[in-house]
Design an enzyme around this catalytic site. Structure first.
Site, PDB file in Angstrom:
ATOM      1  N   ARG A 191       1.265  -1.166  -0.017  1.00 25.86           N
ATOM      2  CA  ARG A 191       0.144  -0.103  -0.168  1.00 25.86           C
ATOM      3  C   ARG A 191       0.968   1.741  -0.181  1.00 25.86           C
ATOM      4  O   ARG A 191      -0.122   2.113   0.487  1.00 25.86           O
ATOM      5  CB  ARG A 191      -0.942  -0.394   1.075  1.00 25.86           C
ATOM      6  N   ASP A 192       2.098   0.731   0.222  1.00 26.62           N
ATOM      7  CA  ASP A 192       2.721   2.370   0.097  1.00 26.62           C
ATOM      8  C   ASP A 192       4.343   2.476  -1.472  1.00 26.62           C
ATOM      9  O   ASP A 192       5.501   2.628  -0.220  1.00 26.62           O
ATOM     10  CB  ASP A 192       3.177   2.551   1.586  1.00 26.62           C
ATOM     11  N   LEU A 193       4.211   2.029  -2.404  1.00 25.02           N
ATOM     12  CA  LEU A 193       5.551   1.541  -2.683  1.00 25.02           C
ATOM     13  C   LEU A 193       5.735   3.516  -3.580  1.00 25.02           C
ATOM     14  O   LEU A 193       4.448   4.350  -4.275  1.00 25.02           O
ATOM     15  CB  LEU A 193       4.194   0.575  -4.499  1.00 25.02           C
TER      16      LEU A 193
END
Length: 78
Positions: free
Chosen positions: A62-64
């Protein structure tokens, strides 16, 4: 690796990641290594393949962002 650790009768979750010596965020690595556009794209394709592999197995990151994509001392994305 992930699991639980029992301490004082309570199960506590943990998550352990691989240690990557000499790792740098992908954007910093590309700048400092002076990669050509073609080499940057090849590295990006490697990252895309890894993300696709995870998605096929139900893993969603969820945090690329560049700071979360590391490149090791051999120029391989992790």
């Amino acid at each position: 690796m992930a699991g639980t650790w029992t301490e004082e009768g309570r199960d506590l979750p943990y998550f352990a990641m691989e240690y990557i010596p000499n790792a740098r965020p992908i954007d910093e690595y590309c700048r400092k290594a002076g990669l050509s556009d073609r080499a940057r794209l090849a590295l990006f394709v490697e990252v895309c393949d890894a993300v696709a592999y995870g998605h096929e197995r139900g893993i969603i990151h969820r945090d690329l962002k560049p700071g979360n994509i590391l490149v090791d001392g051999n120029g391989r994305a992790k």
